[in-house]
Design an enzyme around this catalytic site. Structure first.
Site, short mmCIF file in Angstrom:
data_model
loop_
_atom_site.label_atom_id
_atom_site.label_comp_id
_atom_site.label_asym_id
_atom_site.label_seq_id
_atom_site.Cartn_x
_atom_site.Cartn_y
_atom_site.Cartn_z
N GLY A 14 0.78 -1.23 0.00
CA GLY A 14 0.00 0.00 0.00
C GLY A 14 0.81 1.28 0.00
O GLY A 14 0.32 2.33 0.40
N LYS A 15 2.04 1.22 -0.49
CA LYS A 15 2.89 2.42 -0.51
C LYS A 15 2.27 3.54 -1.34
O LYS A 15 2.30 4.70 -0.96
CB LYS A 15 4.29 2.07 -1.04
CG LYS A 15 5.09 1.13 -0.16
CD LYS A 15 6.50 0.95 -0.69
CE LYS A 15 6.54 0.32 -2.08
NZ LYS A 15 6.01 -1.07 -2.10
N ILE A 17 -0.91 3.97 -2.12
CA ILE A 17 -2.10 4.48 -1.43
C ILE A 17 -1.69 5.48 -0.35
O ILE A 17 -2.26 6.57 -0.24
CB ILE A 17 -2.90 3.31 -0.81
CG1 ILE A 17 -3.58 2.51 -1.91
CG2 ILE A 17 -3.92 3.82 0.20
CD1 ILE A 17 -4.30 1.27 -1.40
N LYS A 37 8.24 8.96 -7.75
CA LYS A 37 8.49 7.52 -7.83
C LYS A 37 9.79 7.35 -8.60
O LYS A 37 9.81 7.41 -9.83
CB LYS A 37 7.33 6.82 -8.55
CG LYS A 37 7.44 5.32 -8.60
CD LYS A 37 7.03 4.67 -7.30
CE LYS A 37 7.03 3.15 -7.43
NZ LYS A 37 6.53 2.48 -6.22
N ASP A 54 1.12 3.73 -10.39
CA ASP A 54 1.55 4.60 -9.30
C ASP A 54 1.36 6.08 -9.65
O ASP A 54 0.67 6.82 -8.94
CB ASP A 54 3.00 4.33 -8.93
CG ASP A 54 3.20 2.92 -8.41
OD1 ASP A 54 2.22 2.29 -7.99
OD2 ASP A 54 4.35 2.44 -8.41
N GLU A 115 8.46 7.70 -3.15
CA GLU A 115 7.90 6.37 -2.89
C GLU A 115 8.85 5.27 -3.34
O GLU A 115 9.28 5.25 -4.50
CB GLU A 115 6.55 6.20 -3.60
CG GLU A 115 5.92 4.85 -3.31
CD GLU A 115 4.72 4.53 -4.19
OE1 GLU A 115 4.36 3.34 -4.28
OE2 GLU A 115 4.16 5.46 -4.80
N GLY A 116 9.15 4.36 -2.45
CA GLY A 116 10.03 3.25 -2.78
C GLY A 116 9.38 2.26 -3.75
O GLY A 116 8.19 2.34 -4.06
N GLY A 118 8.86 -1.82 -4.15
CA GLY A 118 9.02 -3.09 -3.45
C GLY A 118 9.47 -2.88 -2.02
O GLY A 118 9.09 -1.93 -1.36
#
Length: 234
Positions: A14-15, A17, A37, A54, A115-116, A118
């Site tokens: 859920g990153k 989100i 990202k 994403d 945002e990472g 994985g």
């Protein structure tokens, strides 16, 4: 305000989100936010239109017009680990370029939410010598950790926390995503917070992603930690 990463204990926790939710909540406070990202994989084709989930979510729910060129470093068609997806297209991920992009964004926006991809140890090169965690360390930015509430999350979360803390990465807080309110989930959350009494937020399981627009976490200790770091509030 503080720039930060959103990282996860695994893929699909859920990153995106959480990144989108934090973006919207901070935008409502009048801050200029850019979600970034560094690497995304898995191009989606829909009625002759292609997109990446994403960055598409960022754009769909953003309360501000986002600069597409500022939202992403690398995009690869195959839904796979970044190092493999890049290899399939004959490309290499330039980590220094990513770090320079992040620095540029920090100078251009009130808040950068990176945002990472994985989990922390996902490799970014075919030699498997550089991981996402290495990039986070080099960026010198703190993180918000996203984890599940379901069975197995205690072990996954504690291992991830150990990896972050052993590298002196500041963990701003934890987001427990997908909660259904079961007794087991509540105990999982309680147990993790006993080990790591950090600011946190709980996001319920969404039946449909459109429900994201109705979620409010501004009352949580996590959001207080994020927004409270803004000297303009003092």
């Amino acid at each position: 305000m503080q720039h930060f990463w959103v990282v996860g204990t695994d893929t699909d926790v859920g990153k995106t989100i959480v990144t989108t939710l934090l973006m919207c909540q901070l935008q409502r406070l009048g801050l200029e936010i850019i979600p970034f990202k560094p690497v995304q994989t898995g191009e989606i084709y829909d009625n002759l239109h292609s997109y990446y989930a994403d960055t598409a979510m960022y754009e769909k729910y953003s309360l501000q017009v986002l600069n597409k060129e500022h939202m992403n470093g690398y995009s690869f068609k195959e839904a796979a680990s970044p190092h493999f997806a890049a290899q399939l297209e004959g490309q290499q991920i330039d980590v220094e370029n990513l770090l320079q992009r992040i620095q540029f964004l920090q100078e251009s926006y009130d808040v950068v939410i990176a945002e990472g991809a994985g989990g922390l140890f996902v490799p970014l090169d075919v030699q498997q010598s550089i991981t996402l965690l290495d990039v986070i360390v080099s960026s010198k930015l703190p993180v918000v950790l996203v984890t599940r509430t379901t069975l197995g999350t205690i072990n996954h979360t504690l291992l991830t926390m150990e990896a972050l803390q052993s590298r002196q990465i500041d963990v701003l807080g934890i987001v427990f995503n997908g909660d259904t309110g079961s007794m087991m989930e509540q105990d999982n959350i309680h147990t993790i917070l006993q080990y790591h009494p950090l600011p946190y937020a709980i996001i319920p399981r969404l039946q449909d992603i459109s429900e994201l627009a109705n979620i409010n976490i501004t009352h949580t200790t996590l959001f207080e930690r994020l927004y409270g770091n803004d000297p303009r509030n003092n």
